[in-house]
Design a protein around this motif. Structure first.
Motif, PDB file in Angstrom:
ATOM      1  N   GLY A   1       0.814  -1.223   0.000  1.00  0.00           N
ATOM      2  CA  GLY A   1       0.000   0.000   0.000  1.00  0.00           C
ATOM      3  C   GLY A   1       0.837   1.258   0.000  1.00  0.00           C
ATOM      4  O   GLY A   1       0.718   2.103   0.901  1.00  0.00           O
ATOM      5  N   PHE A   2       1.662   1.423  -1.026  1.00  0.00           N
ATOM      6  CA  PHE A   2       2.613   2.531  -1.092  1.00  0.00           C
ATOM      7  C   PHE A   2       1.893   3.880  -1.035  1.00  0.00           C
ATOM      8  O   PHE A   2       1.020   4.159  -1.858  1.00  0.00           O
ATOM      9  CB  PHE A   2       3.431   2.419  -2.387  1.00  0.00           C
ATOM     10  N   ASP A   3       2.263   4.695  -0.031  1.00  0.00           N
ATOM     11  CA  ASP A   3       1.678   6.030   0.178  1.00  0.00           C
ATOM     12  C   ASP A   3       0.175   5.990   0.455  1.00  0.00           C
ATOM     13  O   ASP A   3      -0.517   7.005   0.309  1.00  0.00           O
ATOM     14  CB  ASP A   3       1.945   6.950  -1.015  1.00  0.00           C
ATOM     15  N   THR A   4      -0.339   4.832   0.858  1.00  0.00           N
ATOM     16  CA  THR A   4      -1.789   4.651   0.998  1.00  0.00           C
ATOM     17  C   THR A   4      -2.196   4.064   2.344  1.00  0.00           C
ATOM     18  O   THR A   4      -3.175   4.508   2.953  1.00  0.00           O
ATOM     19  CB  THR A   4      -2.314   3.725  -0.128  1.00  0.00           C
ATOM     20  N   LEU A   5      -1.464   3.060   2.823  1.00  0.00           N
ATOM     21  CA  LEU A   5      -1.807   2.375   4.064  1.00  0.00           C
ATOM     22  C   LEU A   5      -0.854   2.787   5.187  1.00  0.00           C
ATOM     23  O   LEU A   5       0.361   2.912   4.974  1.00  0.00           O
ATOM     24  CB  LEU A   5      -1.736   0.856   3.890  1.00  0.00           C
ATOM     25  N   GLY A   6      -1.395   2.987   6.379  1.00  0.00           N
ATOM     26  CA  GLY A   6      -0.578   3.307   7.539  1.00  0.00           C
ATOM     27  C   GLY A   6      -1.177   2.710   8.792  1.00  0.00           C
ATOM     28  O   GLY A   6      -2.382   2.434   8.860  1.00  0.00           O
ATOM     29  N   MET A   7      -0.325   2.509   9.801  1.00  0.00           N
ATOM     30  CA  MET A   7      -0.801   1.977  11.078  1.00  0.00           C
ATOM     31  C   MET A   7      -0.053   2.667  12.209  1.00  0.00           C
ATOM     32  O   MET A   7       1.178   2.804  12.171  1.00  0.00           O
ATOM     33  CB  MET A   7      -0.580   0.464  11.153  1.00  0.00           C
ATOM     34  N   ALA A   8      -0.789   3.101  13.227  1.00  0.00           N
ATOM     35  CA  ALA A   8      -0.186   3.723  14.402  1.00  0.00           C
ATOM     36  C   ALA A   8       0.382   2.637  15.314  1.00  0.00           C
ATOM     37  O   ALA A   8      -0.193   1.555  15.454  1.00  0.00           O
ATOM     38  CB  ALA A   8      -1.220   4.555  15.148  1.00  0.00           C
ATOM     39  N   LEU A   9       1.522   2.937  15.945  1.00  0.00           N
ATOM     40  CA  LEU A   9       2.229   1.970  16.777  1.00  0.00           C
ATOM     41  C   LEU A   9       2.487   2.535  18.173  1.00  0.00           C
ATOM     42  O   LEU A   9       2.543   3.754  18.370  1.00  0.00           O
ATOM     43  CB  LEU A   9       3.561   1.598  16.126  1.00  0.00           C
ATOM     44  N   SER A  10       2.703   1.641  19.124  1.00  0.00           N
ATOM     45  CA  SER A  10       2.824   2.016  20.529  1.00  0.00           C
ATOM     46  C   SER A  10       4.233   2.483  20.916  1.00  0.00           C
ATOM     47  O   SER A  10       4.809   2.037  21.908  1.00  0.00           O
ATOM     48  CB  SER A  10       2.385   0.851  21.426  1.00  0.00           C
ATOM     49  N   LEU A  11       4.781   3.380  20.129  1.00  0.00           N
ATOM     50  CA  LEU A  11       5.921   4.217  20.496  1.00  0.00           C
ATOM     51  C   LEU A  11       5.413   5.650  20.421  1.00  0.00           C
ATOM     52  O   LEU A  11       4.607   5.960  19.538  1.00  0.00           O
ATOM     53  CB  LEU A  11       7.098   4.032  19.523  1.00  0.00           C
ATOM     54  N   TYR A  12       5.911   6.542  21.287  1.00  0.00           N
ATOM     55  CA  TYR A  12       5.253   7.841  21.389  1.00  0.00           C
ATOM     56  C   TYR A  12       6.231   9.011  21.467  1.00  0.00           C
ATOM     57  O   TYR A  12       7.398   8.863  21.854  1.00  0.00           O
ATOM     58  CB  TYR A  12       4.351   7.867  22.633  1.00  0.00           C
ATOM     59  N   ALA A  13       5.705  10.165  21.101  1.00  0.00           N
ATOM     60  CA  ALA A  13       6.361  11.444  21.349  1.00  0.00           C
ATOM     61  C   ALA A  13       5.392  12.313  22.141  1.00  0.00           C
ATOM     62  O   ALA A  13       4.171  12.228  21.947  1.00  0.00           O
ATOM     63  CB  ALA A  13       6.741  12.122  20.041  1.00  0.00           C
ATOM     64  N   TRP A  14       5.934  13.139  23.030  1.00  0.00           N
ATOM     65  CA  TRP A  14       5.135  14.060  23.839  1.00  0.00           C
ATOM     66  C   TRP A  14       5.621  15.484  23.591  1.00  0.00           C
ATOM     67  O   TRP A  14       6.838  15.729  23.513  1.00  0.00           O
ATOM     68  CB  TRP A  14       5.278  13.749  25.320  1.00  0.00           C
ATOM     69  N   ILE A  15       4.693  16.404  23.467  1.00  0.00           N
ATOM     70  CA  ILE A  15       5.026  17.812  23.225  1.00  0.00           C
ATOM     71  C   ILE A  15       4.185  18.687  24.132  1.00  0.00           C
ATOM     72  O   ILE A  15       2.975  18.445  24.291  1.00  0.00           O
ATOM     73  CB  ILE A  15       4.765  18.203  21.756  1.00  0.00           C
ATOM     74  N   GLU A  16       4.812  19.691  24.730  1.00  0.00           N
ATOM     75  CA  GLU A  16       4.093  20.758  25.411  1.00  0.00           C
ATOM     76  C   GLU A  16       4.422  22.071  24.725  1.00  0.00           C
ATOM     77  O   GLU A  16       5.550  22.284  24.271  1.00  0.00           O
ATOM     78  CB  GLU A  16       4.475  20.845  26.897  1.00  0.00           C
ATOM     79  N   MET A  17       3.429  22.955  24.655  1.00  0.00           N
ATOM     80  CA  MET A  17       3.611  24.222  23.943  1.00  0.00           C
ATOM     81  C   MET A  17       2.812  25.310  24.649  1.00  0.00           C
ATOM     82  O   MET A  17       1.672  25.097  25.056  1.00  0.00           O
ATOM     83  CB  MET A  17       3.134  24.065  22.488  1.00  0.00           C
ATOM     84  N   GLU A  18       3.434  26.489  24.795  1.00  0.00           N
ATOM     85  CA  GLU A  18       2.734  27.655  25.332  1.00  0.00           C
ATOM     86  C   GLU A  18       3.423  28.921  24.865  1.00  0.00           C
ATOM     87  O   GLU A  18       4.580  28.916  24.440  1.00  0.00           O
ATOM     88  CB  GLU A  18       2.674  27.618  26.854  1.00  0.00           C
ATOM     89  N   GLU A  19       2.675  30.025  24.921  1.00  0.00           N
ATOM     90  CA  GLU A  19       3.242  31.314  24.565  1.00  0.00           C
ATOM     91  C   GLU A  19       4.320  31.696  25.579  1.00  0.00           C
ATOM     92  O   GLU A  19       4.226  31.365  26.764  1.00  0.00           O
ATOM     93  CB  GLU A  19       2.144  32.373  24.524  1.00  0.00           C
ATOM     94  N   ALA A  20       5.377  32.393  25.103  1.00  0.00           N
ATOM     95  CA  ALA A  20       6.478  32.772  25.977  1.00  0.00           C
ATOM     96  C   ALA A  20       6.989  34.157  25.609  1.00  0.00           C
ATOM     97  O   ALA A  20       6.643  34.709  24.554  1.00  0.00           O
ATOM     98  CB  ALA A  20       7.609  31.747  25.864  1.00  0.00           C
ATOM     99  N   ALA A  21       7.821  34.721  26.489  1.00  0.00           N
ATOM    100  CA  ALA A  21       8.417  36.024  26.208  1.00  0.00           C
ATOM    101  C   ALA A  21       9.421  35.939  25.073  1.00  0.00           C
ATOM    102  O   ALA A  21       9.589  36.869  24.277  1.00  0.00           O
ATOM    103  CB  ALA A  21       9.096  36.562  27.470  1.00  0.00           C
ATOM    104  N   GLU A  22      10.097  34.792  24.972  1.00  0.00           N
ATOM    105  CA  GLU A  22      11.002  34.515  23.861  1.00  0.00           C
ATOM    106  C   GLU A  22      10.972  33.027  23.581  1.00  0.00           C
ATOM    107  O   GLU A  22      10.669  32.221  24.466  1.00  0.00           O
ATOM    108  CB  GLU A  22      12.426  34.977  24.178  1.00  0.00           C
ATOM    109  N   THR A  23      11.265  32.670  22.347  1.00  0.00           N
ATOM    110  CA  THR A  23      11.163  31.264  21.958  1.00  0.00           C
ATOM    111  C   THR A  23      12.300  30.453  22.574  1.00  0.00           C
ATOM    112  O   THR A  23      13.477  30.823  22.476  1.00  0.00           O
ATOM    113  CB  THR A  23      11.188  31.131  20.431  1.00  0.00           C
ATOM    114  N   VAL A  24      11.923  29.337  23.205  1.00  0.00           N
ATOM    115  CA  VAL A  24      12.893  28.463  23.853  1.00  0.00           C
ATOM    116  C   VAL A  24      12.452  27.019  23.667  1.00  0.00           C
ATOM    117  O   VAL A  24      11.246  26.724  23.604  1.00  0.00           O
ATOM    118  CB  VAL A  24      13.035  28.808  25.355  1.00  0.00           C
TER     119      VAL A  24
END
Length: 326
Positions: A21-44
């Motif tokens: 299924g080239f460029d068509t089929l996908g499956m989510a897997l149990s490895l993860y990334a976590w991200i937190e984001m908020e406005e700040a006085a300067e980008t860090v």
């Protein structure tokens, strides 16, 4: 004082193509990334974990640039951000590391400004960035997805993974960039190869929908991309040929590689034999590697809005430690 909240997202890794299924089929897997984001006085940036080594810590960072696309689409301005990220998804190994970053940044930026963009819009934006919908769709919606992209809009259908399905990946300790892997593919294919893949993709989609694990092996055969990429992954041809006889329901290159993915019946009594075969074959070819048992992830990206600078929510690292221990 900012009117925007602090968002936290958890986004799964993904595998693409599943063989035919080239460029068509996908499956989510149990490895993860976590991200937190908020406005700040300067980008860090606060980037944690081995998979974050070498990632830019300025406004050239992909997370920052994707977040700004969300703000522009929503008609708001948030020029300075505090971004934290931890990922256990190996970089450029065919497990959707770039897709998870794109999806995570889209979801985090959207959540922190009140979620004005719907999932369909985020899917279109993610696909436009990734250039194909399989990885990003799996990370957004979870489970297995079959999707089509016309250059502007992505359509998809989600399939609930069969409960008996388990996944074993062998991850070689070298990187293979998607651009380089795509450069190996021919500009044209024969009608026979096209029909071969169309029929197998249809069969695989139906087999996964119906829980017909017995059909997966024959359905995962490919002629469009794996034969051309095999020379880049020593041992791959042997693994593709012999893994089904060693306990795999089916085997495929995960995305552009170099990771290979085996679908396995959870109740199989040949799981240890299969894992040993994968590791041994890599060793025979002088390739350091590791194997990881995973499950299909059914939840897709999850988001929550936290109180700004709210210590009762715990620090980002405390949250990560808790997630990894659970």
């Amino acid at each position: 004082m900012s009117i925007y909240g602090r968002s936290r997202v958890k986004v799964p890794a993904s595998t693409a193509n599943l063989g035919p299924g080239f460029d068509t089929l996908g499956m989510a897997l149990s490895l993860y990334a976590w991200i937190e984001m908020e406005e700040a006085a300067e980008t860090v940036f606060h980037l944690y974990g081995d998979e974050m080594k070498g990632i830019a810590r300025d406004k050239s960072n992909l997370l920052y640039k994707v977040a700004q696309m969300v703000f522009a689409e929503a008609g708001v301005s948030v020029p300075e951000l505090s971004i934290s990220m931890y990922s256990e998804i190996p970089l450029t190994r065919g497990l959707g590391s770039s897709a998870s970053a794109i999806v995570g940044a889209l979801a985090a930026a959207n959540a922190m400004i009140g979620s004005p963009l719907g999932s369909a819009k985020l899917f279109d934006m993610a696909t436009a960035l990734e250039k194909h919908p399989d990885n990003v769709g799996a990370s957004i919606f979870g489970g297995i997805i079959t999707a089509a992209w016309d250059g502007q809009h992505a359509d998809y259908i989600r399939i609930e993974p069969p409960q008996a399905l388990e996944v074993l990946v062998v991850i070689p300790e070298f990187e293979l960039e998607t651009v380089k892997a795509r450069g190996l593919l021919p500009a044209e294919v024969t009608m026979g190869d096209a029909v071969h893949n169309i029929s197998r993709t249809s069969l695989l989609t139906a087999a996964l929908s119906a829980g017909r694990l017995d059909m997966i092996g024959r359905a995962m055969q490919d002629r469009l991309h794996q034969p051309y990429r095999a020379p880049m992954v020593p041992g791959m041809e042997k693994l593709l040929a012999e893994a089904p006889g060693r306990g795999a329901l089916g085997i495929a290159l995960s995305g552009a590689g170099p990771t290979l993915l085996c679908m396995v019946d959870r109740s199989s009594d040949k799981k240890q034999e299969l894992e040993h075969f994968l590791t041994e074959t890599m060793q025979e070819n002088g390739i350091p590697s590791r194997t990881v048992w995973l499950s299909p992830c059914t939840s897709g990206v999850t988001t929550e809005l936290l109180e700004r600078n709210g210590m009762q929510n715990g620090s980002f690292l405390d949250m990560i430690k808790g997630e990894l221990q659970s």
